[in-house]
Design an enzyme around this catalytic site. Structure first.
Site, PDB file in Angstrom:
ATOM      1  N   GLU A 119       0.949  -1.182  -0.164  1.00 49.44           N
ATOM      2  CA  GLU A 119      -0.134  -0.036   0.030  1.00 49.44           C
ATOM      3  C   GLU A 119       0.894   1.117  -0.032  1.00 49.44           C
ATOM      4  O   GLU A 119       0.445   2.194  -0.571  1.00 49.44           O
ATOM      5  CB  GLU A 119      -0.955   0.118   1.250  1.00 49.44           C
ATOM      6  CG  GLU A 119      -0.681   0.367   2.559  1.00 49.44           C
ATOM      7  CD  GLU A 119       0.326  -0.515   3.271  1.00 49.44           C
ATOM      8  OE1 GLU A 119       1.248  -1.224   3.064  1.00 49.44           O
ATOM      9  OE2 GLU A 119      -0.007  -0.717   4.477  1.00 49.44           O
ATOM     10  N   ASP A 122       7.139   3.918   2.380  1.00 52.15           N
ATOM     11  CA  ASP A 122       7.729   4.876   3.516  1.00 52.15           C
ATOM     12  C   ASP A 122       9.134   5.188   3.403  1.00 52.15           C
ATOM     13  O   ASP A 122       9.674   5.903   2.677  1.00 52.15           O
ATOM     14  CB  ASP A 122       7.042   4.735   4.538  1.00 52.15           C
ATOM     15  CG  ASP A 122       7.269   5.632   5.721  1.00 52.15           C
ATOM     16  OD1 ASP A 122       7.650   6.627   5.520  1.00 52.15           O
ATOM     17  OD2 ASP A 122       6.910   5.406   7.015  1.00 52.15           O
ATOM     18  N   THR A 126      10.976  -2.178   3.742  1.00 53.45           N
ATOM     19  CA  THR A 126      10.061  -3.434   3.559  1.00 53.45           C
ATOM     20  C   THR A 126      10.304  -3.800   2.205  1.00 53.45           C
ATOM     21  O   THR A 126      10.689  -4.743   1.996  1.00 53.45           O
ATOM     22  CB  THR A 126       8.894  -3.076   3.832  1.00 53.45           C
ATOM     23  OG1 THR A 126       8.595  -2.527   5.141  1.00 53.45           O
ATOM     24  CG2 THR A 126       8.055  -4.400   3.747  1.00 53.45           C
ATOM     25  N   PRO A 193      -8.678   2.641   4.781  1.00 55.42           N
ATOM     26  CA  PRO A 193      -9.942   2.113   5.215  1.00 55.42           C
ATOM     27  C   PRO A 193     -10.031   0.644   6.028  1.00 55.42           C
ATOM     28  O   PRO A 193     -10.782   0.588   6.784  1.00 55.42           O
ATOM     29  CB  PRO A 193     -10.880   2.107   3.931  1.00 55.42           C
ATOM     30  CG  PRO A 193      -9.833   1.907   2.787  1.00 55.42           C
ATOM     31  CD  PRO A 193      -8.550   2.601   3.088  1.00 55.42           C
TER      32      PRO A 193
HETATM   33  P1  5GP Z   1       8.638   1.147   4.849  1.00 60.91           P
HETATM   34  O1  5GP Z   1       9.307  -0.126   4.981  1.00 60.91           O
HETATM   35  O2  5GP Z   1       8.477   1.535   3.506  1.00 60.91           O
HETATM   36  O3  5GP Z   1       9.030   2.277   5.816  1.00 60.91           O
HETATM   37  O4  5GP Z   1       7.064   0.733   5.547  1.00 60.91           O
HETATM   38  C1  5GP Z   1       6.283  -0.131   4.959  1.00 60.91           C
HETATM   39  C2  5GP Z   1       5.156  -0.440   5.846  1.00 60.91           C
HETATM   40  O5  5GP Z   1       4.769   0.414   7.045  1.00 60.91           O
HETATM   41  C3  5GP Z   1       3.767  -0.286   4.992  1.00 60.91           C
HETATM   42  O6  5GP Z   1       3.496  -1.483   4.300  1.00 60.91           O
HETATM   43  C4  5GP Z   1       2.744   0.047   6.085  1.00 60.91           C
HETATM   44  O7  5GP Z   1       2.412  -1.172   6.738  1.00 60.91           O
HETATM   45  C5  5GP Z   1       3.616   0.789   7.108  1.00 60.91           C
HETATM   46  N1  5GP Z   1       3.544   2.214   7.009  1.00 60.91           N
HETATM   47  C6  5GP Z   1       4.377   3.075   6.516  1.00 60.91           C
HETATM   48  N2  5GP Z   1       3.833   4.333   6.434  1.00 60.91           N
HETATM   49  C7  5GP Z   1       2.512   4.204   6.794  1.00 60.91           C
HETATM   50  C8  5GP Z   1       1.415   4.942   6.777  1.00 60.91           C
HETATM   51  O8  5GP Z   1       1.432   6.278   6.616  1.00 60.91           O
HETATM   52  N3  5GP Z   1       0.193   4.664   6.914  1.00 60.91           N
HETATM   53  C9  5GP Z   1      -0.130   3.269   7.282  1.00 60.91           C
HETATM   54  N4  5GP Z   1      -1.246   2.947   7.563  1.00 60.91           N
HETATM   55  N5  5GP Z   1       0.871   2.528   7.115  1.00 60.91           N
HETATM   56  C10 5GP Z   1       2.273   2.846   7.085  1.00 60.91           C
END
Ligand code: 5GP
Length: 215
Positions: A119, A122, A126, A193
């Site tokens: 989704e 960030d 991940t 949602p």
């Molecule tokens: P990353 O590894 O890119 O920092 O984060 C990936 C995961 O962190 C996403 O798959 C999600 O589960 C969670 N995450 C990061 N930012 C957000 C956000 O703004 N909203 C939500 N709901 N989850 C986020």
């Protein structure tokens, strides 16, 4: 500490983001398999599949992997609370991995075009982990087969946060248009949602923000 800006995305918006991205995904990637990163990638992958459907062709299979990076603030929540921004962990934990037994084993991914769906991108930690680990597994399967075929991984996310990333993706993937984000936005916290406990309140907050922005 400054309050993190919160955005509310509705099911309708998620649906339309998938719909509008489908043509580009078909043209630039044309995936043969989707790997949804759980839990946020599940709903977008399922919606996207409807728009990637081509007459006379079977549905694109969706595999799921579970990766967890975020943990809730321990002093404010017991567990992830809807609407409460989570703090990033530093390590990706696997909670689920590919089960390719029904699709002919890992060997069956060798040489395929695979779309990884999540989704939100960030910090990118991940996605980096997912790509690296999947590439490792596919390389092992390729060697077992003695094949020269190249497996092509691509990425689709609903939202990319325009910020300093901690994780890295293969340059070739980005340069060849195999990284697609339906929207790129700032460093806000997005409430999806499927995380809402009260969906009517969630939609109300989304509508309120939309009418504020329209002024
Ligand atoms: P990353 O590894 O890119 O920092 O984060 C990936 C995961 O962190 C996403 O798959 C999600 O589960 C969670 N995450 C990061 N930012 C957000 C956000 O703004 N909203 C939500 N709901 N989850 C986020």
């Amino acid at each position: 500490m400054a309050e993190v800006e919160k955005l509310y995305v509705t099911y309708n918006e998620v649906h339309k983001l998938c719909q509008e991205s489908a043509a580009r995904i078909l043209a630039d990637i044309n995936p043969q398999l989707m790997i949804a990163i759980g839990g946020g990638g599940y709903v977008p992958a399922r919606i996207l599949r409807s728009f990637l459907r081509q007459t006379g062709r079977p549905n694109i299979p969706i595999q799921a992997i579970g990766l967890s990076l975020y943990e809730s603030l321990p002093e404010t929540t017991n567990n992830a609370t809807p609407g409460v921004p989570e703090v990033p962990g530093t390590r990706v934990t696997r909670t689920q991995w590919l089960d390719m037994s029904a699709l002919g084993g890992m060997e069956n991914i060798v040489g395929k075009r695979v779309l990884i769906v999540d989704e939100v991108d960030d910090t990118r930690t991940t996605l980096e982990y997912a790509v690296k680990e999947l590439e490792k597994d596919v390389e092992a399967a390729r060697q077992r087969l003695g094949s020269n075929e190249k497996t092509e991984f691509s990425i689709f996310v609903l939202h990319n946060k325009d910020k300093q990333k901690k994780g890295f993706l293969p340059k070739e993937m980005i340069d060849s248009g195999r990284y697609i984000a339906a929207r790129t936005l700032g460093d806000a916290w997005i409430n999806y949602p499927w995380e809402a406990v009260d969906i009517d309140e969630h939609d109300r907050l989304a509508a309120e923000a939309a009418s504020r922005n329209a002024k």
